[in-house]
Design a protein around this motif. Sequence first.
Motif, PDB file in Angstrom:
ATOM      1  N   SER A 178       0.825  -1.206   0.000  1.00 33.30           N
ATOM      2  CA  SER A 178       0.000   0.000   0.000  1.00 33.30           C
ATOM      3  C   SER A 178       0.863   1.261   0.000  1.00 33.30           C
ATOM      4  CB  SER A 178      -0.922   0.024   1.226  1.00 33.30           C
ATOM      5  OG  SER A 178      -0.206   0.375   2.379  1.00 33.30           O
ATOM      6  N   LYS A 179       0.340   2.290  -0.639  1.00 33.27           N
ATOM      7  CA  LYS A 179       1.039   3.575  -0.664  1.00 33.27           C
ATOM      8  C   LYS A 179       1.083   4.201   0.729  1.00 33.27           C
ATOM      9  CE  LYS A 179       0.239   4.472  -5.478  1.00 33.27           C
ATOM     10  NZ  LYS A 179      -0.182   5.362  -6.516  1.00 33.27           N
ATOM     11  N   LYS A 180       0.095   3.908   1.552  1.00 33.81           N
ATOM     12  CA  LYS A 180       0.051   4.449   2.920  1.00 33.81           C
ATOM     13  C   LYS A 180       1.278   3.970   3.704  1.00 33.81           C
ATOM     14  CE  LYS A 180      -2.066   5.798   6.860  1.00 33.81           C
ATOM     15  NZ  LYS A 180      -2.337   7.138   7.224  1.00 33.81           N
ATOM     16  N   PHE A 181       1.554   2.667   3.670  1.00 33.26           N
ATOM     17  CA  PHE A 181       2.704   2.154   4.416  1.00 33.26           C
ATOM     18  C   PHE A 181       4.008   2.607   3.772  1.00 33.26           C
ATOM     19  CE2 PHE A 181       5.663  -0.894   6.257  1.00 33.26           C
ATOM     20  CZ  PHE A 181       5.294  -0.820   7.585  1.00 33.26           C
ATOM     21  N   ASP A 182       4.035   2.683   2.430  1.00 32.17           N
ATOM     22  CA  ASP A 182       5.219   3.216   1.740  1.00 32.17           C
ATOM     23  C   ASP A 182       5.536   4.622   2.253  1.00 32.17           C
ATOM     24  OD1 ASP A 182       5.425   0.942   0.150  1.00 32.17           O
ATOM     25  OD2 ASP A 182       4.488   1.867  -1.602  1.00 32.17           O
ATOM     26  N   SER A 183       4.500   5.437   2.431  1.00 32.53           N
ATOM     27  CA  SER A 183       4.724   6.817   2.878  1.00 32.53           C
ATOM     28  C   SER A 183       5.242   6.864   4.317  1.00 32.53           C
ATOM     29  CB  SER A 183       3.452   7.659   2.731  1.00 32.53           C
ATOM     30  OG  SER A 183       2.466   7.267   3.658  1.00 32.53           O
ATOM     31  N   LEU A 184       4.823   5.922   5.161  1.00 28.94           N
ATOM     32  CA  LEU A 184       5.328   5.880   6.536  1.00 28.94           C
ATOM     33  C   LEU A 184       6.820   5.533   6.540  1.00 28.94           C
ATOM     34  CD1 LEU A 184       2.402   4.046   8.371  1.00 28.94           C
ATOM     35  CD2 LEU A 184       2.818   6.515   8.198  1.00 28.94           C
ATOM     36  N   ALA A 185       7.205   4.561   5.726  1.00 26.21           N
ATOM     37  CA  ALA A 185       8.620   4.192   5.626  1.00 26.21           C
ATOM     38  C   ALA A 185       9.437   5.350   5.061  1.00 26.21           C
ATOM     39  CB  ALA A 185       8.785   2.946   4.757  1.00 26.21           C
ATOM     40  N   GLU A 186       8.879   6.071   4.111  1.00 27.47           N
ATOM     41  CA  GLU A 186       9.574   7.218   3.515  1.00 27.47           C
ATOM     42  C   GLU A 186       9.778   8.330   4.546  1.00 27.47           C
ATOM     43  OE1 GLU A 186      11.679   9.514   1.089  1.00 27.47           O
ATOM     44  OE2 GLU A 186      11.041   7.495   0.559  1.00 27.47           O
ATOM     45  N   VAL A 187       8.787   8.575   5.394  1.00 28.41           N
ATOM     46  CA  VAL A 187       8.912   9.596   6.444  1.00 28.41           C
ATOM     47  C   VAL A 187      10.026   9.210   7.419  1.00 28.41           C
ATOM     48  CG1 VAL A 187       7.756  10.560   8.478  1.00 28.41           C
ATOM     49  CG2 VAL A 187       6.575  10.517   6.296  1.00 28.41           C
ATOM     50  N   MET A 188      10.082   7.938   7.782  1.00 32.41           N
ATOM     51  CA  MET A 188      11.142   7.492   8.696  1.00 32.41           C
ATOM     52  C   MET A 188      12.510   7.674   8.039  1.00 32.41           C
ATOM     53  SD  MET A 188       9.263   4.183  10.328  1.00 32.41           S
ATOM     54  CE  MET A 188      10.569   3.805  11.447  1.00 32.41           C
ATOM     55  N   TYR A 189      12.623   7.295   6.788  1.00 32.65           N
ATOM     56  CA  TYR A 189      13.863   7.446   6.023  1.00 32.65           C
ATOM     57  C   TYR A 189      14.295   8.920   5.975  1.00 32.65           C
ATOM     58  CZ  TYR A 189      16.687   7.616   1.732  1.00 32.65           C
ATOM     59  OH  TYR A 189      17.673   7.855   0.799  1.00 32.65           O
ATOM     60  N   ALA A 190      13.374   9.793   5.588  1.00 30.68           N
ATOM     61  CA  ALA A 190      13.681  11.221   5.461  1.00 30.68           C
ATOM     62  C   ALA A 190      14.020  11.849   6.813  1.00 30.68           C
ATOM     63  CB  ALA A 190      12.501  11.951   4.819  1.00 30.68           C
ATOM     64  N   THR A 191      13.318  11.451   7.859  1.00 34.37           N
ATOM     65  CA  THR A 191      13.578  11.991   9.200  1.00 34.37           C
ATOM     66  C   THR A 191      14.986  11.624   9.656  1.00 34.37           C
ATOM     67  OG1 THR A 191      11.235  11.882   9.779  1.00 34.37           O
ATOM     68  CG2 THR A 191      12.803  11.989  11.605  1.00 34.37           C
ATOM     69  N   LEU A 192      15.362  10.377   9.470  1.00 33.87           N
ATOM     70  CA  LEU A 192      16.702   9.936   9.872  1.00 33.87           C
ATOM     71  C   LEU A 192      17.778  10.654   9.064  1.00 33.87           C
ATOM     72  CD1 LEU A 192      15.794   6.194  10.275  1.00 33.87           C
ATOM     73  CD2 LEU A 192      16.668   7.659  12.106  1.00 33.87           C
ATOM     74  N   GLN A 193      17.538  10.829   7.762  1.00 38.27           N
ATOM     75  CA  GLN A 193      18.496  11.561   6.922  1.00 38.27           C
ATOM     76  C   GLN A 193      18.634  13.001   7.392  1.00 38.27           C
ATOM     77  OE1 GLN A 193      17.443  11.178   2.739  1.00 38.27           O
ATOM     78  NE2 GLN A 193      19.361  10.077   2.444  1.00 38.27           N
ATOM     79  N   SER A 194      17.520  13.627   7.744  1.00 33.38           N
ATOM     80  CA  SER A 194      17.557  15.026   8.171  1.00 33.38           C
ATOM     81  C   SER A 194      18.334  15.210   9.480  1.00 33.38           C
ATOM     82  CB  SER A 194      16.138  15.588   8.323  1.00 33.38           C
ATOM     83  OG  SER A 194      15.515  15.078   9.485  1.00 33.38           O
ATOM     84  N   LYS A 195      18.482  14.130  10.238  1.00 33.84           N
ATOM     85  CA  LYS A 195      19.243  14.173  11.492  1.00 33.84           C
ATOM     86  C   LYS A 195      20.726  13.879  11.255  1.00 33.84           C
ATOM     87  CE  LYS A 195      15.655  14.967  14.000  1.00 33.84           C
ATOM     88  NZ  LYS A 195      15.444  16.304  14.514  1.00 33.84           N
ATOM     89  N   GLY A 196      21.112  13.745   9.986  1.00 31.27           N
ATOM     90  CA  GLY A 196      22.510  13.554   9.648  1.00 31.27           C
ATOM     91  C   GLY A 196      22.970  12.106   9.556  1.00 31.27           C
ATOM     92  N   HIS A 197      22.049  11.172   9.616  1.00 29.36           N
ATOM     93  CA  HIS A 197      22.410   9.762   9.523  1.00 29.36           C
ATOM     94  C   HIS A 197      22.531   9.330   8.060  1.00 29.36           C
ATOM     95  CE1 HIS A 197      21.750   9.477  13.792  1.00 29.36           C
ATOM     96  NE2 HIS A 197      20.500   9.890  13.655  1.00 29.36           N
ATOM     97  N   GLN A 198      23.374   8.344   7.810  1.00 28.00           N
ATOM     98  CA  GLN A 198      23.460   7.724   6.489  1.00 28.00           C
ATOM     99  C   GLN A 198      22.396   6.643   6.462  1.00 28.00           C
ATOM    100  OE1 GLN A 198      27.620   6.537   6.834  1.00 28.00           O
ATOM    101  NE2 GLN A 198      28.007   7.739   4.997  1.00 28.00           N
ATOM    102  N   VAL A 199      21.426   6.767   5.564  1.00 28.09           N
ATOM    103  CA  VAL A 199      20.267   5.874   5.578  1.00 28.09           C
ATOM    104  C   VAL A 199      20.076   5.235   4.211  1.00 28.09           C
ATOM    105  CG1 VAL A 199      17.816   5.680   6.159  1.00 28.09           C
ATOM    106  CG2 VAL A 199      19.184   7.485   7.206  1.00 28.09           C
TER     107      VAL A 199
END
Length: 139
Positions: A11-32
């Motif tokens: 589902s696109k809904k769960f894809d978007s949740l995973a994308e938010v987690m990915y983007a949030t971690l990247q924004s904190k300076g992590h290599q993701v």
Amino acid sequence: MRVMVIYSSQSKKFDSLAEVMYATLQSKGHQVEKIKVERAGRIPSLFAYDLVFVGSPVEGFWGGKFSEELSNFIGKCVGFEGKKSAVFVYPKTFGTGKAMKRIMHRLEEKGSIVIDFRSIKNKSEARAFAEKLGRKRTR
């Protein structure tokens, strides 16, 4: 910190949740890195990662199950031994806790240490979970 986000989704809904987690971690300076198991061309070695997020929507009529593709993918991965991991699921009315326990058990069979788990219904919860674990020291 090096982070891997592994998830299964139809589902696109769960894809978007995973994308938010990915983007949030990247924004904190992590290599993701992020892998959707249904599209994975290769099975990764996880030795280089400090933390691995693993997620799936809860499946089954009464819940309690998670993606068989994810279970098989976890089974093929190398490098889970001693690796810290976090589990996230998109809940159903019934069986959410049981599905999380099954994923955690699968990870622990591979030698992973599950440090946190969460039922995530929306983007703000996904962001909060990623921020919380992105602040933790993993070593």
